[in-house]
Write a protein that holds these residues in place. Structure first.
Motif, PDB file in Angstrom:
ATOM      1  N   GLY A 123       0.808  -1.206  -0.258  1.00  0.00           N
ATOM      2  CA  GLY A 123       0.148  -0.001  -0.150  1.00  0.00           C
ATOM      3  C   GLY A 123       0.494   1.233  -0.093  1.00  0.00           C
ATOM      4  N   MET A 124      -0.016   2.591   0.683  1.00  0.00           N
ATOM      5  CA  MET A 124       0.928   3.376   0.083  1.00  0.00           C
ATOM      6  C   MET A 124       1.764   3.638   1.267  1.00  0.00           C
ATOM      7  SD  MET A 124      -1.780   6.209   0.408  1.00  0.00           S
ATOM      8  CE  MET A 124      -0.993   7.736   0.826  1.00  0.00           C
ATOM      9  N   LEU A 125       2.856   4.580   0.819  1.00  0.00           N
ATOM     10  CA  LEU A 125       4.160   4.739   1.785  1.00  0.00           C
ATOM     11  C   LEU A 125       5.338   3.951   1.649  1.00  0.00           C
ATOM     12  CD1 LEU A 125       2.746   7.704   3.902  1.00  0.00           C
ATOM     13  CD2 LEU A 125       3.706   7.843   1.711  1.00  0.00           C
ATOM     14  N   ALA A 126       5.105   2.587   1.294  1.00  0.00           N
ATOM     15  CA  ALA A 126       6.108   1.302   1.297  1.00  0.00           C
ATOM     16  C   ALA A 126       7.029   1.912   0.971  1.00  0.00           C
ATOM     17  CB  ALA A 126       5.002  -0.494   1.473  1.00  0.00           C
ATOM     18  N   ALA A 127       8.184   1.467   2.055  1.00  0.00           N
ATOM     19  CA  ALA A 127       9.801   0.983   1.240  1.00  0.00           C
ATOM     20  C   ALA A 127       9.808   0.347   0.511  1.00  0.00           C
ATOM     21  CB  ALA A 127      10.957   0.891   2.074  1.00  0.00           C
ATOM     22  N   ASP A 128       9.226  -0.830   0.435  1.00  0.00           N
ATOM     23  CA  ASP A 128       8.963  -1.564  -0.901  1.00  0.00           C
ATOM     24  C   ASP A 128       8.840  -1.193  -2.405  1.00  0.00           C
ATOM     25  OD1 ASP A 128      10.209  -3.442   0.696  1.00  0.00           O
ATOM     26  OD2 ASP A 128       8.663  -4.441   0.553  1.00  0.00           O
ATOM     27  N   SER A 129       8.021   0.004  -2.364  1.00  0.00           N
ATOM     28  CA  SER A 129       7.374   0.519  -3.401  1.00  0.00           C
ATOM     29  C   SER A 129       8.147   1.653  -4.029  1.00  0.00           C
ATOM     30  CB  SER A 129       6.088   0.903  -3.078  1.00  0.00           C
ATOM     31  OG  SER A 129       4.554  -0.041  -3.278  1.00  0.00           O
ATOM     32  N   ARG A 130       8.773   2.503  -2.868  1.00  0.00           N
ATOM     33  CA  ARG A 130       9.878   3.571  -3.594  1.00  0.00           C
ATOM     34  C   ARG A 130      11.134   2.765  -3.900  1.00  0.00           C
ATOM     35  NH1 ARG A 130      10.241   8.165  -1.048  1.00  0.00           N
ATOM     36  NH2 ARG A 130       7.819   8.897  -0.693  1.00  0.00           N
ATOM     37  N   LEU A 131      11.574   1.213  -3.242  1.00  0.00           N
ATOM     38  CA  LEU A 131      12.884   0.683  -3.635  1.00  0.00           C
ATOM     39  C   LEU A 131      12.118   0.208  -5.433  1.00  0.00           C
ATOM     40  CD1 LEU A 131      13.850  -0.849  -0.828  1.00  0.00           C
ATOM     41  CD2 LEU A 131      14.496   0.550  -1.604  1.00  0.00           C
ATOM     42  N   ARG A 132      11.575  -0.430  -5.277  1.00  0.00           N
ATOM     43  CA  ARG A 132      11.239  -0.443  -6.684  1.00  0.00           C
ATOM     44  C   ARG A 132      11.257   0.271  -7.605  1.00  0.00           C
ATOM     45  NH1 ARG A 132       7.662  -4.516  -4.153  1.00  0.00           N
ATOM     46  NH2 ARG A 132       5.221  -2.976  -4.649  1.00  0.00           N
ATOM     47  N   ARG A 133      10.362   1.189  -7.294  1.00  0.00           N
ATOM     48  CA  ARG A 133      10.285   2.573  -8.459  1.00  0.00           C
ATOM     49  C   ARG A 133      11.677   3.165  -8.958  1.00  0.00           C
ATOM     50  NH1 ARG A 133       5.278   4.206  -5.567  1.00  0.00           N
ATOM     51  NH2 ARG A 133       7.305   5.784  -4.878  1.00  0.00           N
ATOM     52  N   HIS A 134      12.785   2.934  -7.869  1.00  0.00           N
ATOM     53  CA  HIS A 134      14.229   3.435  -7.898  1.00  0.00           C
ATOM     54  C   HIS A 134      14.878   2.394  -8.730  1.00  0.00           C
ATOM     55  CE1 HIS A 134      17.829   5.322  -6.764  1.00  0.00           C
ATOM     56  NE2 HIS A 134      18.260   4.615  -6.577  1.00  0.00           N
ATOM     57  N   ARG A 135      14.271   0.968  -8.530  1.00  0.00           N
ATOM     58  CA  ARG A 135      15.049   0.293  -9.608  1.00  0.00           C
ATOM     59  C   ARG A 135      14.971   0.502 -10.784  1.00  0.00           C
ATOM     60  NH1 ARG A 135      14.171  -3.961  -5.479  1.00  0.00           N
ATOM     61  NH2 ARG A 135      16.085  -3.528  -3.962  1.00  0.00           N
ATOM     62  N   ALA A 136      13.512   1.024 -11.327  1.00  0.00           N
ATOM     63  CA  ALA A 136      12.967   0.676 -12.659  1.00  0.00           C
ATOM     64  C   ALA A 136      13.081   1.669 -13.434  1.00  0.00           C
ATOM     65  CB  ALA A 136      11.831   1.252 -12.458  1.00  0.00           C
ATOM     66  N   LYS A 137      13.579   3.015 -12.590  1.00  0.00           N
ATOM     67  CA  LYS A 137      14.247   4.351 -12.862  1.00  0.00           C
ATOM     68  C   LYS A 137      15.820   3.975 -13.005  1.00  0.00           C
ATOM     69  CE  LYS A 137      10.980   7.310 -10.789  1.00  0.00           C
ATOM     70  NZ  LYS A 137      10.853   8.802 -10.328  1.00  0.00           N
ATOM     71  N   ALA A 138      16.553   3.062 -12.748  1.00  0.00           N
ATOM     72  CA  ALA A 138      17.845   3.232 -13.110  1.00  0.00           C
ATOM     73  C   ALA A 138      17.890   2.437 -13.435  1.00  0.00           C
ATOM     74  CB  ALA A 138      18.790   2.177 -11.735  1.00  0.00           C
ATOM     75  N   ALA A 139      16.855   1.388 -13.806  1.00  0.00           N
ATOM     76  CA  ALA A 139      17.410   0.426 -14.986  1.00  0.00           C
ATOM     77  C   ALA A 139      16.924   0.900 -16.898  1.00  0.00           C
ATOM     78  CB  ALA A 139      15.741  -1.267 -15.009  1.00  0.00           C
ATOM     79  N   GLU A 140      15.670   1.844 -16.558  1.00  0.00           N
ATOM     80  CA  GLU A 140      14.863   2.477 -17.722  1.00  0.00           C
ATOM     81  C   GLU A 140      16.954   3.795 -18.141  1.00  0.00           C
ATOM     82  OE1 GLU A 140      12.031   6.413 -17.962  1.00  0.00           O
ATOM     83  OE2 GLU A 140      11.998   4.923 -17.266  1.00  0.00           O
ATOM     84  N   HIS A 141      17.815   4.090 -16.999  1.00  0.00           N
ATOM     85  CA  HIS A 141      18.550   5.165 -17.842  1.00  0.00           C
ATOM     86  C   HIS A 141      20.102   4.067 -18.043  1.00  0.00           C
ATOM     87  CE1 HIS A 141      17.225   8.698 -16.588  1.00  0.00           C
ATOM     88  NE2 HIS A 141      16.033   7.751 -15.261  1.00  0.00           N
ATOM     89  N   ALA A 142      19.928   3.036 -17.714  1.00  0.00           N
ATOM     90  CA  ALA A 142      21.039   1.909 -17.947  1.00  0.00           C
ATOM     91  C   ALA A 142      20.859   1.577 -19.426  1.00  0.00           C
ATOM     92  CB  ALA A 142      20.944   0.754 -17.073  1.00  0.00           C
ATOM     93  N   VAL A 143      19.068   1.260 -19.713  1.00  0.00           N
ATOM     94  CA  VAL A 143      18.649   0.836 -20.761  1.00  0.00           C
ATOM     95  C   VAL A 143      19.722   2.398 -22.434  1.00  0.00           C
ATOM     96  CG1 VAL A 143      17.545   0.513 -22.911  1.00  0.00           C
ATOM     97  CG2 VAL A 143      17.340  -0.185 -20.180  1.00  0.00           C
ATOM     98  N   ARG A 144      19.360   3.998 -22.141  1.00  0.00           N
ATOM     99  CA  ARG A 144      20.139   4.453 -22.642  1.00  0.00           C
ATOM    100  C   ARG A 144      21.442   4.592 -22.579  1.00  0.00           C
ATOM    101  NH1 ARG A 144      15.501   9.388 -20.596  1.00  0.00           N
ATOM    102  NH2 ARG A 144      13.300   7.821 -20.473  1.00  0.00           N
TER     103      ARG A 144
END
Length: 144
Positions: A123-144
């Protein structure tokens, strides 16, 4: 409407469950103590009662805080489910359902809630969700 309420409901459930487990861990360490908890577990014929008391107290304290933060929910959710399964098998199963007779209703409820939280995303404010979003952004930048 339900989809809008789901993240808030999961947050409230996760925090409440985490608080309950944290309080039980605190009680084992500070209020009754590990030795008294181990003595109770020994009286219930739990194998390695001192190790079980210490391990459970650490899990409940650390894992309870992790649930409140929404951190490592699949890990702690499953560990709590297994912990409550152990409590059911070794202590509560033969005492009926009601908590007033030391029955299994509380451990069954905590196990079910832990299992649900393990696979909910937190749910809201879960650290796991923030970490998933951070990893997804990092992976997206790595592909570029």
């Amino acid at each position: 409407m339900i989809e809008m309420a789901r993240p808030i409901a999961l947050l409230l459930a996760r925090v409440a469950l985490g608080f309950i487990f944290f309080a039980h861990g605190w009680e084992k360490f500070v209020v009754s103590g590990i030795d008294a908890t181990a003595a109770y577990l020994r009286s219930e014929s739990v194998p390695l009662p001192w190790v079980a008391a210490l391990g459970t107290a650490i899990l409940e304290l650390v894992g309870g805080a992790a649930l409140v933060l929404g951190l490592l929910l699949p890990v702690f959710g499953m560990l709590f489910t297994l912990d409550m399964l152990g409590a059911f098998i070794f202590v509560h199963a033969d005492k009926g359902i009601f908590v007033s007779t030391d029955g299994f209703e509380l451990v069954l409820g905590l196990a079910a809630a832990s299992l649900a939280i393990a696979f909910s995303g937190g749910g809201m404010l879960a650290a796991d969700s923030r970490l998933r979003r951070h990893r997804a952004k990092a992976a997206e930048h790595a592909v570029r």
